[in-house]
Design a protein around this motif. Structure first.
Motif, PDB file in Angstrom:
ATOM      1  N   ALA A  64       0.849  -1.188   0.000  1.00  0.00           N
ATOM      2  CA  ALA A  64       0.000   0.000   0.000  1.00  0.00           C
ATOM      3  C   ALA A  64       0.882   1.235   0.000  1.00  0.00           C
ATOM      4  CB  ALA A  64      -0.901  -0.002   1.222  1.00  0.00           C
ATOM      5  N   ALA A  65       0.449   2.267  -0.706  1.00  0.00           N
ATOM      6  CA  ALA A  65       1.198   3.520  -0.717  1.00  0.00           C
ATOM      7  C   ALA A  65       1.047   4.246   0.614  1.00  0.00           C
ATOM      8  CB  ALA A  65       0.712   4.406  -1.863  1.00  0.00           C
ATOM      9  N   GLU A  66      -0.140   4.138   1.208  1.00  0.00           N
ATOM     10  CA  GLU A  66      -0.408   4.857   2.453  1.00  0.00           C
ATOM     11  C   GLU A  66      -1.677   4.303   3.085  1.00  0.00           C
ATOM     12  OE1 GLU A  66      -0.850   9.499   3.951  1.00  0.00           O
ATOM     13  OE2 GLU A  66      -1.228   9.021   1.855  1.00  0.00           O
ATOM     14  N   ILE A  67      -1.724   4.382   4.416  1.00  0.00           N
ATOM     15  CA  ILE A  67      -2.941   4.088   5.175  1.00  0.00           C
ATOM     16  C   ILE A  67      -3.410   5.421   5.738  1.00  0.00           C
ATOM     17  CG2 ILE A  67      -3.941   2.901   7.164  1.00  0.00           C
ATOM     18  CD1 ILE A  67      -1.652   0.803   6.841  1.00  0.00           C
ATOM     19  N   VAL A  68      -4.663   5.780   5.480  1.00  0.00           N
ATOM     20  CA  VAL A  68      -5.233   7.026   5.994  1.00  0.00           C
ATOM     21  C   VAL A  68      -6.360   6.651   6.942  1.00  0.00           C
ATOM     22  CG1 VAL A  68      -6.373   9.197   5.424  1.00  0.00           C
ATOM     23  CG2 VAL A  68      -4.656   8.244   3.867  1.00  0.00           C
ATOM     24  N   VAL A  69      -6.250   7.104   8.194  1.00  0.00           N
ATOM     25  CA  VAL A  69      -7.254   6.796   9.215  1.00  0.00           C
ATOM     26  C   VAL A  69      -7.928   8.102   9.621  1.00  0.00           C
ATOM     27  CG1 VAL A  69      -7.669   5.713  11.458  1.00  0.00           C
ATOM     28  CG2 VAL A  69      -5.790   4.890  10.015  1.00  0.00           C
ATOM     29  N   CYS A  70      -9.255   8.122   9.562  1.00  0.00           N
ATOM     30  CA  CYS A  70     -10.034   9.326   9.869  1.00  0.00           C
ATOM     31  C   CYS A  70     -11.069   8.991  10.938  1.00  0.00           C
ATOM     32  CB  CYS A  70     -10.773   9.826   8.634  1.00  0.00           C
ATOM     33  SG  CYS A  70      -9.758  10.024   7.175  1.00  0.00           S
ATOM     34  N   GLY A  71     -11.467  10.004  11.705  1.00  0.00           N
ATOM     35  CA  GLY A  71     -12.519   9.772  12.680  1.00  0.00           C
ATOM     36  C   GLY A  71     -13.080  11.057  13.228  1.00  0.00           C
ATOM     37  N   HIS A  72     -14.291  10.943  13.779  1.00  0.00           N
ATOM     38  CA  HIS A  72     -14.969  12.071  14.409  1.00  0.00           C
ATOM     39  C   HIS A  72     -15.427  11.646  15.799  1.00  0.00           C
ATOM     40  CE1 HIS A  72     -18.810  14.121  15.466  1.00  0.00           C
ATOM     41  NE2 HIS A  72     -18.024  15.162  15.289  1.00  0.00           N
ATOM     42  N   SER A  73     -15.140  12.476  16.804  1.00  0.00           N
ATOM     43  CA  SER A  73     -15.594  12.270  18.171  1.00  0.00           C
ATOM     44  C   SER A  73     -15.116  10.909  18.697  1.00  0.00           C
ATOM     45  CB  SER A  73     -17.114  12.438  18.233  1.00  0.00           C
ATOM     46  OG  SER A  73     -17.562  12.476  19.563  1.00  0.00           O
ATOM     47  N   LEU A  74     -16.031  10.027  19.089  1.00  0.00           N
ATOM     48  CA  LEU A  74     -15.636   8.686  19.537  1.00  0.00           C
ATOM     49  C   LEU A  74     -14.745   8.041  18.484  1.00  0.00           C
ATOM     50  CD1 LEU A  74     -15.829   5.953  21.095  1.00  0.00           C
ATOM     51  CD2 LEU A  74     -18.005   5.574  19.926  1.00  0.00           C
ATOM     52  N   GLY A  75     -15.122   8.176  17.220  1.00  0.00           N
ATOM     53  CA  GLY A  75     -14.327   7.608  16.131  1.00  0.00           C
ATOM     54  C   GLY A  75     -12.944   8.217  16.023  1.00  0.00           C
ATOM     55  N   ALA A  76     -12.801   9.502  16.407  1.00  0.00           N
ATOM     56  CA  ALA A  76     -11.488  10.155  16.371  1.00  0.00           C
ATOM     57  C   ALA A  76     -10.573   9.574  17.442  1.00  0.00           C
ATOM     58  CB  ALA A  76     -11.640  11.654  16.557  1.00  0.00           C
ATOM     59  N   GLY A  77     -11.110   9.354  18.629  1.00  0.00           N
ATOM     60  CA  GLY A  77     -10.311   8.741  19.685  1.00  0.00           C
ATOM     61  C   GLY A  77      -9.858   7.342  19.298  1.00  0.00           C
ATOM     62  N   VAL A  78     -10.780   6.567  18.737  1.00  0.00           N
ATOM     63  CA  VAL A  78     -10.457   5.214  18.292  1.00  0.00           C
ATOM     64  C   VAL A  78      -9.481   5.271  17.115  1.00  0.00           C
ATOM     65  CG1 VAL A  78     -11.434   3.109  17.281  1.00  0.00           C
ATOM     66  CG2 VAL A  78     -12.597   4.242  19.186  1.00  0.00           C
ATOM     67  N   ALA A  79      -9.623   6.262  16.233  1.00  0.00           N
ATOM     68  CA  ALA A  79      -8.702   6.410  15.101  1.00  0.00           C
ATOM     69  C   ALA A  79      -7.269   6.616  15.592  1.00  0.00           C
ATOM     70  CB  ALA A  79      -9.133   7.569  14.205  1.00  0.00           C
ATOM     71  N   CYS A  80      -7.097   7.374  16.669  1.00  0.00           N
ATOM     72  CA  CYS A  80      -5.745   7.585  17.223  1.00  0.00           C
ATOM     73  C   CYS A  80      -5.131   6.261  17.662  1.00  0.00           C
ATOM     74  CB  CYS A  80      -5.802   8.563  18.398  1.00  0.00           C
ATOM     75  SG  CYS A  80      -6.214  10.254  17.923  1.00  0.00           S
ATOM     76  N   LEU A  81      -5.926   5.412  18.319  1.00  0.00           N
ATOM     77  CA  LEU A  81      -5.426   4.104  18.731  1.00  0.00           C
ATOM     78  C   LEU A  81      -5.147   3.222  17.524  1.00  0.00           C
ATOM     79  CD1 LEU A  81      -6.512   5.229  21.423  1.00  0.00           C
ATOM     80  CD2 LEU A  81      -7.210   2.926  21.984  1.00  0.00           C
ATOM     81  N   CYS A  82      -6.008   3.316  16.517  1.00  0.00           N
ATOM     82  CA  CYS A  82      -5.823   2.537  15.287  1.00  0.00           C
ATOM     83  C   CYS A  82      -4.516   2.919  14.602  1.00  0.00           C
ATOM     84  CB  CYS A  82      -7.017   2.757  14.356  1.00  0.00           C
ATOM     85  SG  CYS A  82      -6.938   1.806  12.831  1.00  0.00           S
ATOM     86  N   VAL A  83      -4.226   4.214  14.571  1.00  0.00           N
ATOM     87  CA  VAL A  83      -2.980   4.680  13.943  1.00  0.00           C
ATOM     88  C   VAL A  83      -1.767   4.152  14.707  1.00  0.00           C
ATOM     89  CG1 VAL A  83      -1.570   6.740  13.600  1.00  0.00           C
ATOM     90  CG2 VAL A  83      -3.894   6.674  12.740  1.00  0.00           C
ATOM     91  N   ALA A  84      -1.809   4.221  16.030  1.00  0.00           N
ATOM     92  CA  ALA A  84      -0.684   3.701  16.829  1.00  0.00           C
ATOM     93  C   ALA A  84      -0.482   2.214  16.549  1.00  0.00           C
ATOM     94  CB  ALA A  84      -0.934   3.946  18.310  1.00  0.00           C
ATOM     95  N   HIS A  85      -1.565   1.485  16.421  1.00  0.00           N
ATOM     96  CA  HIS A  85      -1.500   0.058  16.095  1.00  0.00           C
ATOM     97  C   HIS A  85      -0.917  -0.155  14.695  1.00  0.00           C
ATOM     98  CE1 HIS A  85      -2.720  -4.126  15.699  1.00  0.00           C
ATOM     99  NE2 HIS A  85      -3.371  -3.798  14.587  1.00  0.00           N
TER     100      HIS A  85
END
Length: 198
Positions: free
Chosen positions: A143-164
């Motif tokens: 993959a050229a890049e992984i882009v993770v996006c989120g809003h509110s609850l999804g934004a908090g979870v997106a941060c954890l997803c990115v760290a993973h």
């Protein structure tokens, strides 16, 4: 805005989403229609851009289970915290757990994340993310890049997803785009994301 048509498997109607790619619900996340995924094919063999988009809180059950204040209230109900909050006593930050294990840890020198966000991401959701990303990242050309996006609850979870993702898919650049993000973790967790250049 993402509208879900009533069909099996769920199909996303592109309202506000880019027209390219086939947007679909990430299956087996433990939350209904919590994540949309798409793959943007790149010209030639430069690899695709992979998108994961996490929505905000949508139901009262999610609010009760994942809202940061609700998590704190559940943990400290025995000390009459509601009475203190109603009297104007400031609420300390909700409970945090160590990243990436979820173990309670007294040290703020190590990365810690919101226990509510960890509970949401760890398990079926993380497994669903890996089941979708793994084959796409590891196929020929990657993959050229992984882009993770989120809003509110999804934004908090997106941060954890990115760290993973930064740890699990180290050879692939990872980007993070959030809106209305509650504090996902402590300063050590923020530093971990900054070192990853997300």
């Amino acid at each position: 805005v993402i509208a879900v048509q009533q069909s099996t498997p769920p199909v996303f109607e592109s309202k506000g989403l880019p027209a390219w790619g086939d947007w679909s619900a990430l299956p087996n996340t433990g939350l209904d229609f919590f994540a949309a995924v798409a793959e943007q094919k790149a010209p030639k063999d430069t690899g695709a851009t992979l998108f994961l988009v996490f929505r905000g809180t949508a139901t009262s059950q999610e609010l009760a289970q994942n809202d940061l204040a609700a998590g704190y209230l559940r943990q400290h109900a025995s000390v009459g915290i509601r009475r203190l909050l109603n009297a104007g006593v400031p609420m300390p930050y909700p409970p945090q757990v160590g990243w990436p294990t979820g173990a309670p840890d007294a040290s703020n020198q190590l990365p810690k994340v919101s226990a509510a966000f960890f509970e949401t991401f760890h398990g079926p959701l993380r497994d669903a993310v890996d089941a979708w990303l793994g084959p796409r990242v590891n196929k020929g050309g990657g993959a050229a890049e992984i882009v993770v996006c989120g809003h509110s609850l999804g934004a908090g979870v997106a941060c954890l997803c990115v760290a993973h993702c930064v740890e699990k898919y180290a050879a692939t650049p990872v980007s993070l785009i959030t809106a209305a993000t509650p504090k996902p973790g402590n300063a050590a967790f923020r530093a971990l994301l900054e070192r990853a250049r997300c």
